[in-house]
Design an enzyme around this catalytic site. Structure first.
Site, mmCIF file in Angstrom:
data_model
loop_
_atom_site.group_PDB
_atom_site.id
_atom_site.type_symbol
_atom_site.label_atom_id
_atom_site.label_comp_id
_atom_site.label_asym_id
_atom_site.label_seq_id
_atom_site.Cartn_x
_atom_site.Cartn_y
_atom_site.Cartn_z
ATOM 1 N N TYR A 59 0.835 -1.211 0.000
ATOM 2 C CA TYR A 59 0.000 0.000 0.000
ATOM 3 C C TYR A 59 0.868 1.258 0.000
ATOM 4 C CZ TYR A 59 -4.292 2.654 0.763
ATOM 5 O OH TYR A 59 -5.362 3.508 0.616
ATOM 6 N N LYS A 103 -3.570 8.546 3.356
ATOM 7 C CA LYS A 103 -4.901 8.279 3.897
ATOM 8 C C LYS A 103 -4.982 8.623 5.384
ATOM 9 C CE LYS A 103 -7.142 6.608 0.289
ATOM 10 N NZ LYS A 103 -8.306 7.284 -0.312
#
Length: 257
Positions: A158, A165
């Site tokens: 990720y 995020k």
């Protein structure tokens, strides 16, 4: 089939439909099924052929381009909202981007330019849209964005999107606090892994999906319809006293180390 909640008369802007399988499309479908009126965006002319049929099927009242990297496009989008409707009840922000070379490498190796681009598109654009939504939400409203649990745990592959995020989730809490006195709520929805076009840019994402499906407590992955059901509830009057949350819809994935 009975609607999950009543959104009759509410006007919502959906930003981030890429195709019929995207999270934004799933949410938009549920909004419409619950009676809401929808306006939508597409990224650029290359993306338009993929988005236009979806918007038509959803009964979107209008469809306009919005690439937040292009000067003036976000401003033009909200001018269109004001011109068409004069007010806005809810917004779904479902866009994210990082340059491939930065996304698929180590976070410590990310370039300053790539990191800034990811933050601008994926996080600051939500703040910009919140600011432009504020004067249109005359009687209050709801602002939604989309996150992922890689914001709080290290998720293999990720990479750069994890800290981005995390910033988005923090921004959501500040938006909720600052706009709360005007009756404007804000939430970040955190779905489990879903096979979308945006996710395809993450290295070895198919492996992540397989591992998640085998490990989550419910033993099955969520769908865009599951995300839509949560989104519809959050923008409804039934959730009028809920704000500033990061809510997982992930078959229990957030429970696992």
């Amino acid at each position: 089939m009975k609607a999950l909640v009543d959104l009759s008369g509410k006007r919502g802007l959906v930003v981030g439909i890429a195709n019929g399988h995207s999270i934004a499309a799933g949410c938009a479908q549920t909004f419409r099924d619950c009676g809401a009126r929808i306006g939508a965006t597409y990224l650029n002319e290359k993306a338009r052929p993929s988005v236009e049929p979806v918007a038509d099927a959803l009964g979107a009242e209008w469809l306009v381009p919005c690439d937040v990297r292009e000067p003036g496009q976000t401003e033009a989008l909200f001018e269109r909202v004001e011109r068409e409707w004069g007010s806005l009840d809810f917004l779904l922000h479902s866009i994210a981007f990082a340059p491939k070379e930065d996304l698929q490498g180590r976070v410590v190796d990310s370039s300053a330019e790539g990191f800034a681009t990811a933050m601008d598109v994926s996080c600051h654009s939500f703040l910009e849209m919140a600011r432009r939504s504020e004067p249109l939400m005359h009687g209050g409203g709801c602002l939604l964005t989309v996150t992922f649990y890689g914001s709080e745990r290290v998720v293999e592959h990720y990479n750069l999107m994890g800290p981005v995020k995390a910033a988005l989730e923090s921004a959501t809490r500040y938006v909720a606090a600052e706009l709360g006195p005007k009756g404007i709520r804000a939430h970040a929805i955190s779905p489990g892994p879903i096979a979308t076009r945006a996710a395809s840019g993450i290295d070895r994402f198919d492996e992540m999906l397989d591992r998640a499906a085998a490990a989550v407590p419910e033993r099955q992955l969520v769908t865009v319809a599951d995300v839509g059901a949560l989104a519809a509830f959050l923008v409804s009057d039934a959730a009028c006293r809920i704000t500033g949350t990061v809510i997982p819809v992930d078959s229990g994935q957030h429970l696992l180390a």
